[in-house]
Scaffold this active site. Structure first.
Site, PDB file in Angstrom:
ATOM      1  CG  HIS A 170       0.838   3.602  -2.422  1.00  0.00           C
ATOM      2  ND1 HIS A 170      -0.322   3.989  -2.909  1.00  0.00           N
ATOM      3  CD2 HIS A 170       1.382   2.604  -3.340  1.00  0.00           C
ATOM      4  CE1 HIS A 170      -0.420   3.174  -4.047  1.00  0.00           C
ATOM      5  NE2 HIS A 170       0.292   2.552  -4.242  1.00  0.00           N
ATOM      6  CG  ASN A 183       1.095  -0.487  -6.502  1.00  0.00           C
ATOM      7  OD1 ASN A 183      -0.048   0.018  -5.773  1.00  0.00           O
ATOM      8  ND2 ASN A 183       1.786   0.042  -7.243  1.00  0.00           N
TER       9      ASN A 183
END
Lengths: 233, 117
Positions: A168, A195
């Site tokens: 990620h 994020n």
């Protein structure tokens, strides 16, 4: 180095974005780092277009056939910086808005570039160097293993075991010196991670992860970027 | 608010029988929390079969959240917007760091910066 540092307080971080159902985390990590670098270069915070990267960046690894930045199917921040350097820059978010799909054609308009890459580099696997580069150059694009993020709600994530297999792309925006860890019965330093899963995830879209031992591989793929001052050109 | 709602449920749901079966009352509690999850994240499913499958995945993710809570006690783990997704679906839809791509051998290394004052 300051004990605590947070680029959000200094106005270098845009609002939390949402990648939707599309594996485009790498583009958000890339734009986040360039947004911060551009803020340092120009004094202005401008939200940049992830969709430009999703649609137009097909930069490949020259040593590995078929490994290219590929919209919702994944990519890598460093190759995205390479694309940005070659393309000339990135457009504003509102001029090329995010759609969470990669089925559209590239609509990049060179005349609307608002941020340019001067250079980018990888930071060594050393937490002091990562912190120093963060403070000096702005938010950093980092890779992380996200296994604990699917169920994360808040607090400082400090898992006993976490794979260092990176899956990620996120943005390192700061660090703190004292997040309380009940299991260690003491305050632990932590990284502050932006994020791209919207504000309803985690702590208003942010994740805190333990600093100190490359937890979940967070120290192992760190890139810093410097922006050109487009105003002075 | 989510943490306070979810925590007690998670502890209960993990209390499975030795044969792996969940007690009826815990299944009912899981159903209740699945309803809350659907309302909170605006989830709807096209068929009963899909709904039942997602409920099964949801229960599995509750157990996973408990494991994460044990392994990561300084954070809070529980129900999130991803709680009806399998790990594979989550990976495919919400991740995307292309690990096949490598850093080029000639990538610029950032200069070593002073860290003392």
């Amino acid at each position: 180095l300051p004990e605590d540092f947070d680029w959000r307080e200094k106005g270098a971080v845009t609002a939390v974005k949402n990648q939707g159902t599309c594996g485009s985390c790498w583009s958000f990590s890339t734009t986040g780092a360039l947004e911060g670098a551009n803020f340092l270069a120009t004094g202005k915070l401008v939200s940049l277009s992830e969709q430009q990267l999703v649609d137009c960046d097909h930069e490949c690894d020259p040593e590995l056939a078929g490994s290219c930045d590929s919209g919702c199917n994944g990519g890598l921040m460093n190759t995205a910086f390479e694309y940005t350097l070659k393309a000339g820059g990135i457009m504003r978010e509102e001029d090329y808005p995010y759609t969470a799909t990669d089925r559209g054609r590239c609509k990049f308009d060179k005349s609307k570039i608002v941020a340019k890459v001067a250079n980018f580099s990888v930071v060594s696997l050393d937490e002091d160097q990562i912190a120093a580069n963060l403070v000096k150059n702005g938010p950093l694009a980092v890779g992380i293993n996200s296994v604990f993020m699917q169920t994360y709600i808040g607090g400082v994530s400090c898992p006993f075991i976490c794979s260092k297999h990176l899956d990620h792309g996120v943005l390192l925006v700061g660090y703190g010196s004292a997040g309380y860890s009940p299991i260690h019965l003491k305050d632990k330093p932590y990284w502050i991670i932006k994020n791209s899963w919207g504000e309803n995830w985690g702590e208003n879209g942010y994740y805190k992860i333990c600093k100190g031992s490359n937890v979940c591989g967070v120290d192992s793929l760190v890139s810093t970027v410097v922006a050109l001052n487009t105003k002075s050109q | 608010a989510a943490a306070s709602e979810v925590d007690p449920l998670i502890r209960q749901v993990t209390d499975v029988h030795d044969d792996g079966a969940e007690p009826q009352q815990l299944l009912t509690a899981a159903e209740h929390h699945f309803s809350l999850f659907k309302a909170r994240f605006n989830k709807s499913y096209g068929s009963k079969a899909e709904h039942d499958y997602r409920f099964k995945v949801f229960r599995s993710n509750l157990r996973r959240a408990v494991r994460h809570q044990k392994l990561d006690p300084s954070a809070t783990h529980g129900v999130t917007q991803f709680s009806d997704l399998t790990p594979g679906e989550f990976r495919k839809r919400f991740l995307g760091l292309n690990r096949r791509l490598r850093l080029p051998k000639d990538a610029n290394q950032a200069p070593i910066l002073p860290t003392n004052k």
